[in-house]
Design a protein around this motif. Structure first.
Motif, PDB file in Angstrom:
ATOM      1  N   THR A  12       0.813  -1.213   0.000  1.00 37.65           N
ATOM      2  CA  THR A  12       0.000   0.000   0.000  1.00 37.65           C
ATOM      3  C   THR A  12       0.850   1.268   0.000  1.00 37.65           C
ATOM      4  O   THR A  12       0.488   2.257  -0.639  1.00 37.65           O
ATOM      5  CB  THR A  12      -0.911   0.015   1.241  1.00 37.65           C
ATOM      6  OG1 THR A  12      -1.558  -1.238   1.338  1.00 37.65           O
ATOM      7  CG2 THR A  12      -1.940   1.114   1.155  1.00 37.65           C
ATOM      8  N   GLU A  83      -7.498  -6.025  -3.377  1.00 41.65           N
ATOM      9  CA  GLU A  83      -8.756  -5.266  -3.575  1.00 41.65           C
ATOM     10  C   GLU A  83      -8.609  -3.970  -4.383  1.00 41.65           C
ATOM     11  O   GLU A  83      -9.556  -3.498  -4.999  1.00 41.65           O
ATOM     12  CB  GLU A  83      -9.448  -4.922  -2.233  1.00 41.65           C
ATOM     13  CG  GLU A  83      -9.834  -6.097  -1.390  1.00 41.65           C
ATOM     14  CD  GLU A  83      -8.822  -6.405  -0.302  1.00 41.65           C
ATOM     15  OE1 GLU A  83      -7.936  -5.582  -0.085  1.00 41.65           O
ATOM     16  OE2 GLU A  83      -8.919  -7.485   0.309  1.00 41.65           O
ATOM     17  N   ASP A 243      -1.275 -10.235  -0.790  1.00 41.11           N
ATOM     18  CA  ASP A 243      -0.176 -10.200   0.187  1.00 41.11           C
ATOM     19  C   ASP A 243      -0.457 -10.952   1.486  1.00 41.11           C
ATOM     20  O   ASP A 243       0.445 -11.582   2.043  1.00 41.11           O
ATOM     21  CB  ASP A 243       0.318  -8.772   0.448  1.00 41.11           C
ATOM     22  CG  ASP A 243      -0.764  -7.802   0.890  1.00 41.11           C
ATOM     23  OD1 ASP A 243      -1.895  -8.224   1.177  1.00 41.11           O
ATOM     24  OD2 ASP A 243      -0.455  -6.592   0.940  1.00 41.11           O
TER      25      ASP A 243
END
Ligand SMILES: Nc1ncnc2c1ncn2[C@@H]1O[C@H](COP(=O)(O)OP(=O)(O)O)[C@@H](O)[C@H]1O
Ligand SMILES: O=P(O)(O)OC[C@H](O)CO
Length: 494
Positions: A12, A83, A243
């Motif tokens: 992220t 996602e 992940d």
């Protein structure tokens, strides 16, 4: 002879590339952070070119750092933030819009409407998920509806959808392969986890044209060839997993009942449930742990949106310290049994509350509360939230893991690990390799390439660096946890 596997870990906040040898030992690594974009309250986006360039740069850096020629790499494994949703033009490869990140809440209203209309049970039965902005389906629908011309172009078959793995595979193979693996597909809310295929009823519900979707492959599979133009040599892409599932593989949690918890920006606790997709009564998620030879193994997952991000907020927002590592010494200075609670609901609460409108709070302040107590409360919150998940798993499966394997940036903190063991009342095992996410991707590629016979051989490579055993007495543990539950009740909106 090829001696290494290259793992790409696209997270992220940063991208990493790591080289592993046959024994799962990390030989070299490179990491690059990239910007986060917050165009509106609750919106979080990434520039797809930042994702792509940081991946390419770290792959090149890790080879240079190790002094390893690309010919020495047997293959590539990819693991990724899950996602997060992208759409691009099939001809040019150009994204239509920024990547909408998993934390993004812009589709909160749309999800609310779907739940009000009574679709929750059916979506949960098919996908193992809930109806929440977290998952890809409503993000993809938003893109199609809000980007001019996108829906018409999708219907003409001009566009491709993908999570980050799919986008990277597309780019690395020069647009030849449009594929994902079953773990990533299982996070979209469009994939039927029982039948292992895109679900027509869900495509209709979320109004998604099937032409957008990638092929769903095993987690160890042929994902095409990384083109020579990127690293100077063609390399097979042989392993792909989201992940958190990759970390489960890297932690060698291959038997039902084994579980791991990863403490990075967020925290994700996943327990292997074997061949059976257990459905939670406590709003945990059922997900694909990995799929090998066409056979899915399932897991139950609790997702906490904010873990290490609290430490970042205490550092950058409140400026209570300069470096995350200082939190350990600060926490050691607290009065024992202090009653300060920090509920880090900055973007709402994830499992098991799923309350997107809740907001954070610090409670229980007294005149002698200092920086140390507030920092400790921030660290403890992560442990209390893990205990919330453990309680749900105990109820859902009659038993949560008797030993928890941990990884992620926060587990470097010994004070947090001891408090975690105390709060859970179980042993917490920290492995020698903390890059378990990347390691899992490498193992999945290695399985495909014949480096490892089976999962048992991989399990034999796992090593414990330190075990934290519970020391707190029962009364104190329950008193502290009761205080946490009260604090959470104060911030909940539903
Ligand atoms: N010693 C420490 N104590 C507490 N938190 C830490 C420590 N070291 C790193 N962190 C936190 O761990 C997080 C980084 O973990 P990492 O696994 O790299 O995250 P991600 O992969 O989600 O970007 C950061 O939020 C950081 O604040
Ligand atoms: O990139 P991370 O490590 O914060 O993980 C993000 C998760 O995959 C979101 O589901």
């Amino acid at each position: 002879m090829a001696s290494y596997l290259l793992a790409i870990d696209q997270g992220t906040t940063s991208s990493r590339a790591i080289l592993f040898d046959r024994h799962g030992v990390c030989v070299a690594s490179a990491q690059r952070e990239f910007p986060q974009h917050f165009p509106h309250d609750g919106w979080i986006e990434h520039d797809p070119e930042d994702i792509w360039e940081s991946v390419l740069a770290t792959c090149r850096e890790v080879l240079a750092e190790a002094g390893v020629p690309p010919q020495a790499i047997a293959g590539v494994g990819i693991t990724n933030q899950r996602e997060t949703t992208l759409v691009w033009d099939r001809n040019t490869g150009q994204p239509l819009y920024n990547a909408i990140v998993w934390q993004d809440r812009r589709t909160d209203e749309a999800c609310h409407a779907l739940r009000r209309a009574g679709h929750l049970d059916d979506v949960q039965a098919r996908t193992g998920l809930l109806i929440d902005p977290y998952f890809s389906a409503t993000k993809l629908a938003w893109l199609l509806d809000e980007v001019p011309d996108a829906r018409a172009r999708a219907e003409r078959g001009e566009l491709a959808f993908g999570t980050v793995d799919t986008f990277l595979i597309w780019r690395l193979t020069g647009g030849r392969v449009h594929a994902t693996d079953a773990t990533n597909a299982s996070r979209t809310a469009l994939f039927n986890i029982h039948e292992q295929c895109w679900d027509e009823a869900l495509l209709a519900l979320f109004d998604i044209p099937a032409s957008l979707l990638p092929e769903v492959k095993d987690s160890s599979d042929d994902f095409g060839v990384l083109e020579r133009q990127w690293l100077g040599h063609e390399l097979p892409i042989a392993g792909v997993a989201g992940d958190q599932q990759a970390a489960l593989v890297g932690q060698a949690c291959f038997s039902p009942g084994m579980g791991k918890s990863t403490y990075g920006t967020g925290c994700f606790m996943i327990v292997n449930t074997g061949e059976s997709p257990e459905v939670s009564r406590n709003r945990l998620l059922t997900t694909v742990a990995y799929r090998l030879n066409g056979k899915p193994t399932y897991a139950m997952e609790g997702s906490i949106f904010v873990a290490g991000a609290t430490v970042q907020w205490l550092r950058d927002g409140l400026r209570l310290f300069a470096d995350a590592a200082e939190t350990e010494a600060l926490a050691c200075q607290t009065r024992s049994g202090h009653s300060v609670y920090l509920v880090p609901a900055f973007t709402g609460l994830g499992a098991p509350h799923w309350d997107p409108r809740a907001r954070g709070a610090i409670l229980g302040l007294t005149r002698d509360t200092g920086i140390a107590e507030i920092v400790a409360a921030g660290l403890q919150a992560v442990c209390y939230q893990t205990r919330d998940l453990q309680a749900c798993m105990d109820d859902d499966m009659a038993a949560s893991p008797g030993i928890l394997r941990v990884d992620g940036g926060m587990v470097a903190n010994n004070w947090v690990m001891q408090f975690l063991a105390d709060m859970l009342g179980v042993s917490v095992d920290r492995p020698t390799v903390l890059e378990t996410t990347a390691l899992g991707a490498a193992y999945l590629a290695g399985l495909r390439l014949g480096w490892y016979r089976d999962l048992e051989e991989i399990a034999g490579l796992w090593r414990c660096e330190r075990r934290f055993s519970p020391q707190m007495d029962e009364g104190e543990r329950e008193r502290l946890y009761a205080g946490w539950k009260e604090a959470v009740e104060r911030v909940r909106t539903q």
